[in-house]
Design an enzyme around this catalytic site. Structure first.
Site, PDB file in Angstrom:
ATOM      1  N   HIS A  29      -2.969  -8.227  -1.862  1.00  0.00           N
ATOM      2  CA  HIS A  29      -3.363  -9.286  -0.921  1.00  0.00           C
ATOM      3  C   HIS A  29      -4.796  -9.767  -1.189  1.00  0.00           C
ATOM      4  O   HIS A  29      -5.113 -10.943  -0.982  1.00  0.00           O
ATOM      5  CB  HIS A  29      -3.308  -8.780   0.527  1.00  0.00           C
ATOM      6  CG  HIS A  29      -1.957  -8.887   1.169  1.00  0.00           C
ATOM      7  ND1 HIS A  29      -1.328 -10.087   1.397  1.00  0.00           N
ATOM      8  CD2 HIS A  29      -1.124  -7.945   1.664  1.00  0.00           C
ATOM      9  CE1 HIS A  29      -0.170  -9.877   1.998  1.00  0.00           C
ATOM     10  NE2 HIS A  29      -0.016  -8.576   2.174  1.00  0.00           N
ATOM     11  N   GLY A  89       0.194  -1.504   7.050  1.00  0.00           N
ATOM     12  CA  GLY A  89      -0.991  -1.940   6.338  1.00  0.00           C
ATOM     13  C   GLY A  89      -1.301  -3.389   6.669  1.00  0.00           C
ATOM     14  O   GLY A  89      -0.411  -4.152   7.071  1.00  0.00           O
ATOM     15  N   GLN A  99      -4.847 -11.579   5.725  1.00  0.00           N
ATOM     16  CA  GLN A  99      -3.763 -11.682   6.708  1.00  0.00           C
ATOM     17  C   GLN A  99      -4.276 -11.965   8.109  1.00  0.00           C
ATOM     18  O   GLN A  99      -3.497 -12.325   8.996  1.00  0.00           O
ATOM     19  CB  GLN A  99      -2.938 -10.387   6.719  1.00  0.00           C
ATOM     20  CG  GLN A  99      -2.193 -10.171   5.404  1.00  0.00           C
ATOM     21  CD  GLN A  99      -1.291  -8.959   5.494  1.00  0.00           C
ATOM     22  OE1 GLN A  99      -1.731  -7.849   5.271  1.00  0.00           O
ATOM     23  NE2 GLN A  99      -0.033  -9.169   5.842  1.00  0.00           N
ATOM     24  N   HIS A 138       0.300  -2.715  -2.411  1.00  0.00           N
ATOM     25  CA  HIS A 138       0.673  -3.925  -1.667  1.00  0.00           C
ATOM     26  C   HIS A 138      -0.555  -4.568  -1.012  1.00  0.00           C
ATOM     27  O   HIS A 138      -0.780  -5.772  -1.148  1.00  0.00           O
ATOM     28  CB  HIS A 138       1.729  -3.550  -0.617  1.00  0.00           C
ATOM     29  CG  HIS A 138       2.179  -4.682   0.248  1.00  0.00           C
ATOM     30  ND1 HIS A 138       3.482  -5.159   0.241  1.00  0.00           N
ATOM     31  CD2 HIS A 138       1.511  -5.443   1.162  1.00  0.00           C
ATOM     32  CE1 HIS A 138       3.572  -6.163   1.109  1.00  0.00           C
ATOM     33  NE2 HIS A 138       2.395  -6.353   1.687  1.00  0.00           N
ATOM     34  N   GLU A 139      -1.358  -3.743  -0.332  1.00  0.00           N
ATOM     35  CA  GLU A 139      -2.526  -4.292   0.384  1.00  0.00           C
ATOM     36  C   GLU A 139      -3.590  -4.806  -0.580  1.00  0.00           C
ATOM     37  O   GLU A 139      -4.195  -5.858  -0.348  1.00  0.00           O
ATOM     38  CB  GLU A 139      -3.128  -3.254   1.337  1.00  0.00           C
ATOM     39  CG  GLU A 139      -2.196  -2.793   2.453  1.00  0.00           C
ATOM     40  CD  GLU A 139      -1.483  -3.922   3.171  1.00  0.00           C
ATOM     41  OE1 GLU A 139      -2.072  -5.008   3.362  1.00  0.00           O
ATOM     42  OE2 GLU A 139      -0.312  -3.728   3.548  1.00  0.00           O
ATOM     43  N   CYS A 164       6.412  -7.537   4.577  1.00  0.00           N
ATOM     44  CA  CYS A 164       5.017  -7.924   4.779  1.00  0.00           C
ATOM     45  C   CYS A 164       4.917  -8.670   6.098  1.00  0.00           C
ATOM     46  O   CYS A 164       5.739  -9.544   6.382  1.00  0.00           O
ATOM     47  CB  CYS A 164       4.575  -8.824   3.620  1.00  0.00           C
ATOM     48  SG  CYS A 164       2.874  -9.387   3.754  1.00  0.00           S
ATOM     49  N   LEU A 165       3.910  -8.324   6.894  1.00  0.00           N
ATOM     50  CA  LEU A 165       3.739  -8.990   8.189  1.00  0.00           C
ATOM     51  C   LEU A 165       3.489 -10.487   8.022  1.00  0.00           C
ATOM     52  O   LEU A 165       3.727 -11.253   8.959  1.00  0.00           O
ATOM     53  CB  LEU A 165       2.582  -8.349   8.964  1.00  0.00           C
ATOM     54  CG  LEU A 165       2.803  -6.885   9.387  1.00  0.00           C
ATOM     55  CD1 LEU A 165       1.545  -6.329  10.055  1.00  0.00           C
ATOM     56  CD2 LEU A 165       4.002  -6.767  10.314  1.00  0.00           C
TER      57      LEU A 165
END
Ligand code: CO
Length: 165
Positions: free
Chosen positions: A134, A46, A51, A130-131, A88-89
């Site tokens: 953000h 995701g 991000q 999670h997304e 998380c990226l």
């Protein structure tokens, strides 16, 4: 198609509340395609607008059920509870356990502005939570109840010595 630079923790872009998308134009479609390319290249499941430095309510998700491009997503119903590991990226090299709803119903617009309602469970539901966090400047590390340290990681081994291959 282009790979965009992933914004990492420390940037205040990850801590802002994103604005809704109003224009469903070619630029939005390019952004969503770039986000998907960037996510796949980084082996993520995701990726959210902030991000890649875009403070708009957009996210892409692929947990193995195909690619979903979500514009202006809102969680409208949740049920149950699950606890599981997340990474998380934008927070490289770390992971931790987070409690999330086990079922999530999300409403969003597709890249053409068409409304979609989607019911998800388990890992897909976790990824959506999670997304969407953000998009409100929230990271999983704010919610995790336990950091994960890999016991097999040589850097945590007292006897670790650097060796030449
Ligand atoms: Co993330």
């Amino acid at each position: 198609m282009a790979i965009r630079k992933i914004v990492e923790i420390g940037s205040d872009k990850l801590r802002k509340v994103c604005k809704p998308v109003e224009k469903f134009d070619k630029r939005l479609q390019v952004l969503l395609d770039d986000m998907a390319d960037t996510m796949y290249k980084a082996n993520g499941v995701g990726l959210a607008g902030p991000q890649v430095g875009i403070l708009r309510r957009v996210a892409v998700i692929d947990v193995g059920d195909g690619l979903f491009k979500m514009v202006n997503p809102v969680i409208v119903e949740t049920a149950g509870e699950q606890r599981g590991p997340e990474g998380c990226l934008s927070v490289p090299g770390r992971s931790g356990y987070v409690v999330r709803p086990n079922e999530v119903t999300v409403q969003y617009q597709d890249e053409n502005g068409e409304p979609v309602t989607l019911h998800t469970e388990e890992f897909f539901a976790r990824a959506i939570c999670h997304e969407l966090d953000h998009l409100d400047g929230v990271l999983y590390i704010d919610k995790m109840d336990e950091e994960i340290f890999d016991e097999d990681d040589e850097y945590y081994d007292e006897d670790f010595e650097e060796e030449d291959e």
